[in-house]
Design a protein around this motif. Sequence first.
Motif, mmCIF file in Angstrom:
data_model
loop_
_atom_site.group_PDB
_atom_site.id
_atom_site.type_symbol
_atom_site.label_atom_id
_atom_site.label_comp_id
_atom_site.label_asym_id
_atom_site.label_seq_id
_atom_site.Cartn_x
_atom_site.Cartn_y
_atom_site.Cartn_z
ATOM 1 N N ARG A 162 28.270 72.602 -19.245
ATOM 2 C CA ARG A 162 28.958 72.872 -20.524
ATOM 3 C C ARG A 162 28.504 71.883 -21.603
ATOM 4 N NH1 ARG A 162 34.688 72.250 -18.969
ATOM 5 N NH2 ARG A 162 35.292 73.203 -20.931
ATOM 6 N N GLY A 163 27.194 71.653 -21.637
ATOM 7 C CA GLY A 163 26.601 70.842 -22.702
ATOM 8 C C GLY A 163 26.482 69.361 -22.400
ATOM 9 N N TYR A 164 27.220 68.864 -21.412
ATOM 10 C CA TYR A 164 27.277 67.410 -21.187
ATOM 11 C C TYR A 164 26.545 66.971 -19.928
ATOM 12 C CZ TYR A 164 30.129 67.052 -25.243
ATOM 13 O OH TYR A 164 30.538 67.093 -26.549
ATOM 14 N N CYS A 165 25.954 65.777 -19.990
ATOM 15 C CA CYS A 165 25.060 65.289 -18.929
ATOM 16 C C CYS A 165 25.747 64.353 -17.955
ATOM 17 C CB CYS A 165 23.914 64.483 -19.552
ATOM 18 S SG CYS A 165 22.873 65.428 -20.654
ATOM 19 N N SER A 166 25.243 64.337 -16.734
ATOM 20 C CA SER A 166 25.540 63.255 -15.792
ATOM 21 C C SER A 166 24.215 62.630 -15.396
ATOM 22 C CB SER A 166 26.311 63.767 -14.575
ATOM 23 O OG SER A 166 25.657 64.874 -13.983
ATOM 24 N N ASP A 167 24.262 61.453 -14.778
ATOM 25 C CA ASP A 167 23.043 60.679 -14.489
ATOM 26 C C ASP A 167 23.355 59.712 -13.359
ATOM 27 O OD1 ASP A 167 20.674 59.273 -14.624
ATOM 28 O OD2 ASP A 167 21.064 58.355 -16.580
ATOM 29 N N LEU A 168 22.781 59.966 -12.177
ATOM 30 C CA LEU A 168 23.081 59.153 -10.991
ATOM 31 C C LEU A 168 21.795 58.689 -10.332
ATOM 32 C CD1 LEU A 168 25.484 61.692 -10.172
ATOM 33 C CD2 LEU A 168 25.766 59.847 -8.561
ATOM 34 N N THR A 169 21.852 57.547 -9.683
ATOM 35 C CA THR A 169 20.733 57.120 -8.851
ATOM 36 C C THR A 169 21.274 56.613 -7.516
ATOM 37 O OG1 THR A 169 19.522 56.397 -10.812
ATOM 38 C CG2 THR A 169 18.700 55.623 -8.697
ATOM 39 N N ARG A 170 20.599 57.014 -6.437
ATOM 40 C CA ARG A 170 20.897 56.449 -5.125
ATOM 41 C C ARG A 170 19.579 56.110 -4.450
ATOM 42 N NH1 ARG A 170 25.063 55.886 -7.061
ATOM 43 N NH2 ARG A 170 27.140 56.458 -6.300
ATOM 44 N N THR A 171 19.613 55.071 -3.598
ATOM 45 C CA THR A 171 18.421 54.644 -2.872
ATOM 46 C C THR A 171 18.740 54.663 -1.381
ATOM 47 O OG1 THR A 171 17.843 53.206 -4.721
ATOM 48 C CG2 THR A 171 16.732 52.780 -2.622
ATOM 49 N N VAL A 172 17.867 55.255 -0.578
ATOM 50 C CA VAL A 172 18.083 55.288 0.873
ATOM 51 C C VAL A 172 16.872 54.656 1.563
ATOM 52 C CG1 VAL A 172 19.413 57.425 0.676
ATOM 53 C CG2 VAL A 172 16.997 57.545 1.276
ATOM 54 N N PHE A 173 17.057 54.299 2.824
ATOM 55 C CA PHE A 173 15.944 53.787 3.624
ATOM 56 C C PHE A 173 15.740 54.711 4.811
ATOM 57 C CE2 PHE A 173 13.647 51.097 6.609
ATOM 58 C CZ PHE A 173 12.702 50.512 5.774
ATOM 59 N N LEU A 174 14.491 55.067 5.063
ATOM 60 C CA LEU A 174 14.201 55.955 6.195
ATOM 61 C C LEU A 174 13.934 55.103 7.436
ATOM 62 C CD1 LEU A 174 11.954 58.735 4.590
ATOM 63 C CD2 LEU A 174 14.387 58.781 5.110
ATOM 64 N N GLY A 175 14.939 54.961 8.258
ATOM 65 C CA GLY A 175 14.814 54.109 9.442
ATOM 66 C C GLY A 175 15.798 52.960 9.334
ATOM 67 N N ARG A 176 15.610 51.955 10.198
ATOM 68 C CA ARG A 176 16.493 50.784 10.130
ATOM 69 C C ARG A 176 15.930 49.810 9.113
ATOM 70 N NH1 ARG A 176 20.727 48.988 12.313
ATOM 71 N NH2 ARG A 176 20.265 46.770 12.245
ATOM 72 N N ALA A 177 16.746 49.461 8.126
ATOM 73 C CA ALA A 177 16.252 48.612 7.047
ATOM 74 C C ALA A 177 16.053 47.185 7.530
ATOM 75 C CB ALA A 177 17.229 48.636 5.889
ATOM 76 N N PRO A 178 14.881 46.584 7.251
ATOM 77 C CA PRO A 178 14.667 45.178 7.585
ATOM 78 C C PRO A 178 15.635 44.295 6.777
ATOM 79 C CG PRO A 178 12.650 46.188 6.701
ATOM 80 C CD PRO A 178 13.740 47.193 6.586
ATOM 81 N N ALA A 179 15.830 43.060 7.242
ATOM 82 C CA ALA A 179 16.823 42.172 6.630
ATOM 83 C C ALA A 179 16.570 41.983 5.136
ATOM 84 C CB ALA A 179 16.820 40.824 7.349
ATOM 85 N N ARG A 180 15.310 41.828 4.728
ATOM 86 C CA ARG A 180 15.062 41.540 3.304
ATOM 87 C C ARG A 180 15.428 42.733 2.419
ATOM 88 N NH1 ARG A 180 8.534 41.888 2.065
ATOM 89 N NH2 ARG A 180 8.250 43.935 2.992
ATOM 90 N N ILE A 181 15.216 43.960 2.922
ATOM 91 C CA ILE A 181 15.596 45.151 2.151
ATOM 92 C C ILE A 181 17.122 45.182 1.977
ATOM 93 C CG2 ILE A 181 15.662 47.694 2.183
ATOM 94 C CD1 ILE A 181 12.817 47.042 1.877
ATOM 95 N N ARG A 182 17.822 44.893 3.054
ATOM 96 C CA ARG A 182 19.286 44.825 3.011
ATOM 97 C C ARG A 182 19.767 43.825 1.972
ATOM 98 N NH1 ARG A 182 22.917 46.802 5.642
ATOM 99 N NH2 ARG A 182 22.196 48.398 7.058
ATOM 100 N N LYS A 183 19.101 42.663 1.981
ATOM 101 C CA LYS A 183 19.485 41.600 1.039
ATOM 102 C C LYS A 183 19.286 42.063 -0.396
ATOM 103 C CE LYS A 183 17.975 37.474 0.888
ATOM 104 N NZ LYS A 183 16.908 36.463 1.070
#
Length: 360
Positions: free
Chosen positions: A225-246
Amino acid sequence: MPALYRQRLQALRGQLERHRVEAFLVTHLPNIFYLCGFTGSSGALLVEPDSATLITDRRYTTQARDEVHLARVRIASRGLLEAVAGLLAGRRRLTLAFEAAHVTVAQRAELARRLGRRVRLRGVAGWVEALRARKDADELERMRAAAALASQVWTEVLPLVRPGVRELELAAEIEYRMRRAGASGPAFDTIVASGPRAALPHGRATAKPLQKNELVVFDWGAILRGYCSDLTRTVFLGRAPARIRKWYDAVREAQQAAFAMLRPGVAAKAVDAAARGVLRQHGLARYFTHSTGHGLGLEVHEEPRLARGQKTRLEAGQVVTIEPGVYLPGIGGIRIEDDLAIAPGGATQLTHAPRELLEL
Ligand code: ZN
Ligand code: ZN
């Protein structure tokens, strides 16, 4: 509905009066929609102290008569600017303001030529945008719905995110589902950026397949109805290493710090500084290469900007994004973005997708 348009036109006429201008030519389409409801792709709105005229072409004769509130409709048989000149012909001397950011050099020259010496042209900026920054109850309702729609689509698309699937396929799924849910379209080209491409803050989706042990940044939004939304999400494929988590936790903390600043009266730059300060504490400030957020509404980027040096103060009714991120060249990127409405006591979140780091 007409009451809404009357208020907006009245507020704009206040600007004309303050700036001693007898007429204002609005050519930016979102501004035209805001002032009179017209959704066509070609038009100009001439606002004067006691009248408003929408000029469009023959393709929009029926649509303009259906949509336009509180303005006369003129169908231009040749160019829009010729019709504008026709409307102003025979008037005494006057100053015509125009939207400097939305008139080309060629159009300005044509206006000057057609209007002649009696009309002084004055380029102005932000008159309608300033009104648009503060949303009324009806606009807030639309924005809440646009944000809810985009949040819902995220939960539908998540199960499709796995190694082997191409960025473009996921972008297509997101846009298709938004449309099926009622969106008139995406608010911008959907971003899906995986692996080292996630280090590009605006990496459009490509044919690259997702791989194990990669970060993937999704940035999407709907127009409803004319109005915008704007979202960002980030995922990791696999188990995230400690530095990515940090890094992920630091970005989330930065976003939280910016959320906590949102209330009327706070300077826009202070919100940016809050997010930036958290990333500095984590030694990540130099990887945060853009501003913390922006206003959102009929367009995906509007006033206010939440960036360094922005002294404007937040006001109730504004809707902003908060989107800190870090971009590590060769490794990837992390960004989290949500939409919030500034209210008298603080801010209300409009987007509702979970924010924990998802390891898929
Ligand atoms: Zn975004
Ligand atoms: Zn954004």
